[in-house]
Design a protein around this motif. Sequence first.
Motif: not given
Length: 414
Positions: A198, A237, A195-196, A175, A178-179
């Motif tokens: 979750r 996300s 794109t993350l 996370e 990726t951010e």
Amino acid sequence: MIPPQRRPAGGSPAGLVCLVTGGTTGLGRSLARVLAGAGAHVHVGDNRVPDPERSAGDPGRAPRDTAITVTDVDVTDRAALEAWIAAVHAEHGRIDVLIHNAVRVHGADAGGTAVDQAQSAMRAGYDALVCSVRAVLPLMRSAGGGWMVAVAPAEEWMPGEDAAASHAAVKAAVEAYTERLRSELAGSGSGIGVTLVRPGTARNGFRMPRIADFLPPTSPEEAADAVVHAILHRRPSVDVPDRLTLLRKVAAAGLAQCEGLALRAIKKADANACFLRAMSTIAPSVDRAAHRLTGGRVLLMPALLPSLMLTTTGSVSGRPRRVPLLCHPEGDGSYLVVASNSGKPHHPAWSRNLLTTPQAAVTRFGRTVKVTATLLDGSERTAAWDHMVKFWPPYEGYARSSGRNLRIFRLVPA
């Protein structure tokens, strides 16, 4: 060879050249099939290549989609990973989408996970993501655009059985990376998006966290549709299922509101003797049990007032000692805590521990940080005392009944 182009036009994956790591099972396999079914050229890299001779009804049977190419690749082998990416690029002339879904999870707690298992999980989940991005990024830049997708391991913010420390570490690393990657690419004009994903709770291969039992389960196919939709609509996300997004927001807002309302109500009640006795007797025991069962994510006291779990080193035993405490979070990330001991005449053991060993740890909302404790005195203590009494009026009654000068500590992140 498909001629290079800046970015496939339209709202469909048709014609996209897609790489999927960890694409032979679960969400990865469903993503490969959804993309291939929509006309994309899908290349799956996985060291768990299914047996094509299995029966059609076997969930481990290899996909026979002609648009899916499955290659035996160990993503933890950087040379093999980069060679696979280069081969796909040589075949098509471009790579439009990178989906990193590879993960290795070992079910054990922090003390039970072998070092090699923890390292293996990090190499597959995080290191391979970094290596894949480094290999694909210049190819996408030369083509004028592309999209990268990082699938974090299934939800750990909601506690579940057999949660592994290595699993949580990989999730946090994926996370955070990726951010940061999205932030760096956002202003570069490269045309590359991130794109993350979750994942939360789903059927057929997704572990079910306890609280998520109240949510309708999501199939890998439904999850894959949500991820493809996020890619096509350039979403930063996506939660799977999307109900988790709302649940996150509600939980965060609700906790803040709950703390504020409870504090006002308790201040209005002031030092109600029955309430204070119940709080001082019941809450610490309940919080210690909740801390053990949920890995520090759930406590009773934060539902009423800002609080934390403090881990000190026993001044006599030398062993870790945990105690739930009310706290006042300060703007610089530190915390104020008062050694009131519910008005008893002796100082609490945790305060003696801090005087002997100021290095400690604070757990709040499932996040643990190392801190250094400082005993306040003089004008600094006076200012802190006035502040804490406004925050929790019963401290004045504790000071009177104990007949001692209550110690106040500032816990500063190390």
